[in-house]
Design an enzyme around this catalytic site. Structure first.
Site, PDB file in Angstrom:
ATOM      1  N   GLY A  73     -10.718  12.375   5.512  1.00  0.00           N
ATOM      2  CA  GLY A  73     -11.163  13.345   4.520  1.00  0.00           C
ATOM      3  C   GLY A  73     -10.667  13.045   3.125  1.00  0.00           C
TER       4      GLY A  73
ATOM      5  CG  ASP B 248     -19.642   4.526  -6.420  1.00  0.00           C
ATOM      6  OD1 ASP B 248     -18.499   4.615  -6.915  1.00  0.00           O
ATOM      7  OD2 ASP B 248     -20.200   3.444  -6.188  1.00  0.00           O
TER       8      ASP B 248
ATOM      9  CG  ASN C 134      -9.723   3.397  -2.384  1.00  0.00           C
ATOM     10  OD1 ASN C 134      -8.623   3.008  -2.794  1.00  0.00           O
ATOM     11  ND2 ASN C 134     -10.781   2.599  -2.336  1.00  0.00           N
TER      12      ASN C 134
ATOM     13  N   GLY D 229     -23.656  -0.450  -8.613  1.00  0.00           N
ATOM     14  CA  GLY D 229     -22.782  -0.270  -9.767  1.00  0.00           C
ATOM     15  C   GLY D 229     -22.230   1.141  -9.732  1.00  0.00           C
TER      16      GLY D 229
ATOM     17  CG  LEU E 219      -6.877  10.906   2.385  1.00  0.00           C
ATOM     18  CD1 LEU E 219      -6.295  12.207   2.941  1.00  0.00           C
ATOM     19  CD2 LEU E 219      -5.767   9.927   2.037  1.00  0.00           C
ATOM     20  N   GLY E 220     -10.843   8.207   3.650  1.00  0.00           N
ATOM     21  CA  GLY E 220     -11.728   7.662   4.668  1.00  0.00           C
ATOM     22  C   GLY E 220     -12.059   8.690   5.730  1.00  0.00           C
TER      23      GLY E 220
ATOM     24  CG  ASN F 170     -23.849   3.250  -6.868  1.00  0.00           C
ATOM     25  OD1 ASN F 170     -25.007   2.880  -7.013  1.00  0.00           O
ATOM     26  ND2 ASN F 170     -22.895   2.472  -6.382  1.00  0.00           N
TER      27      ASN F 170
END
Length: 272
Positions: free
Chosen positions: A208, A231, A183, A39, A204-205, A43
């Site tokens: 970064g 999270d 995101n 959740g 940005l995964g 988190n």
């Protein structure tokens, strides 16, 4: 260090591991089901306390074994659970998480007691003030989230809104947040909705994260499970901002927390 008050959600997480995600109408086989804790709100509260903040969680669980165990678990992490509520007539929230062999996931959430959060619960935020950070995801009724943002901003707290799962909230709500965290997928939906926000932090995964002119690269690590990485980022960011860190310092700490998160299974680490 200030306080981080998370007004949010929690869930029992049911993890299914498979070679690849199924397509529409397709059946695939998985390994054994695994039960964990998650959740977004919980988190983030765990991440905040692990980053050194006084972390207070405002949320609800069902009056069931999962809910009672979860309250105990958060307290063992050091999260202040005094503003949590156990409610009758609704199960504890549940998330079903589909993990593929690359560590990528798809998630379906049944909110349960999380959607019993209402405007009466805003009274639990009455002591918010300057120096505090109010952190929220969007796994609660949206009108309640909007009212909580207004309450936090009115009391002088810094409000951080994690716009996940995405919903097109009014611009006035987003304008009160510093920052709105999204995101890449959520940023695209925000742009398509034509909704502006003056302070947006985009994760940005593997590239970064970026907040205005500040860009912080991601750490290169071996990925086990991406569940909860965002999270971990948000909770750590809130904790470091509550301590007075500048944007870049807070973002670097958040990136390190996200990198640690993807190296273990599940959204939360084992209890210390």
């Amino acid at each position: 260090m200030g306080r981080v008050i998370v007004f949010g959600s929690l869930s029992q997480d049911l993890h299914l591991h498979m070679e690849r995600h199924p397509g529409t109408g397709e059946t695939v086989m998985s390994g054994d089901i695994e039960y964990r804790f998650g959740g977004k709100g919980a988190n983030q509260a765990v991440a905040a306390v692990r980053a050194g903040a006084e972390s207070i969680f405002v949320g609800k669980v069902g009056n069931d074994a999962q809910g009672n165990e979860y309250v105990k678990r958060l307290a063992e992490f050091g999260v202040d659970t005094s503003r949590m509520e156990i409610v009758d007539g609704a199960p504890t929230g549940t998330a079903i998480i589909y993990n593929d062999s690359a560590g990528e996931n798809m998630i379906v959430v049944a909110p349960g007691a999380n959607h019993r959060m209402g405007h009466a619960d805003l009274a639990k935020l009455d002591d918010l003030g300057p120096g505090d950070v109010l952190l929220m995801p969007l796994e609660l009724p949206l009108d309640v989230v909007s009212a909580a943002v207004e309450a936090g901003a009115t009391r002088g707290a810094r409000v951080i809104l994690n716009l996940a799962p995405f919903a097109p909230l009014p611009e006035a709500v987003l304008t009160a947040c510093d920052p709105v965290v999204v995101n890449e997928h959520e940023a695209d939906l925000l742009e398509r909705a034509g909704i502006g926000a003056p302070s947006v932090l985009q994760t940005l995964g593997t590239q970064g994260s970026r907040w205005g002119e500040v860009h912080v690269p991601a750490l290169e690590v071996s990925v086990v499970d991406t569940t909860g990485a965002g999270d971990a980022y948000c909770g750590t960011l809130a904790a470091r901002l509550s301590a007075g860190d500048d944007a870049e310092t807070a973002m670097r700490a958040a990136s390190e927390a996200a990198a640690r998160c993807v190296q273990h299974a599940g959204a939360q680490p084992p209890l210390p």
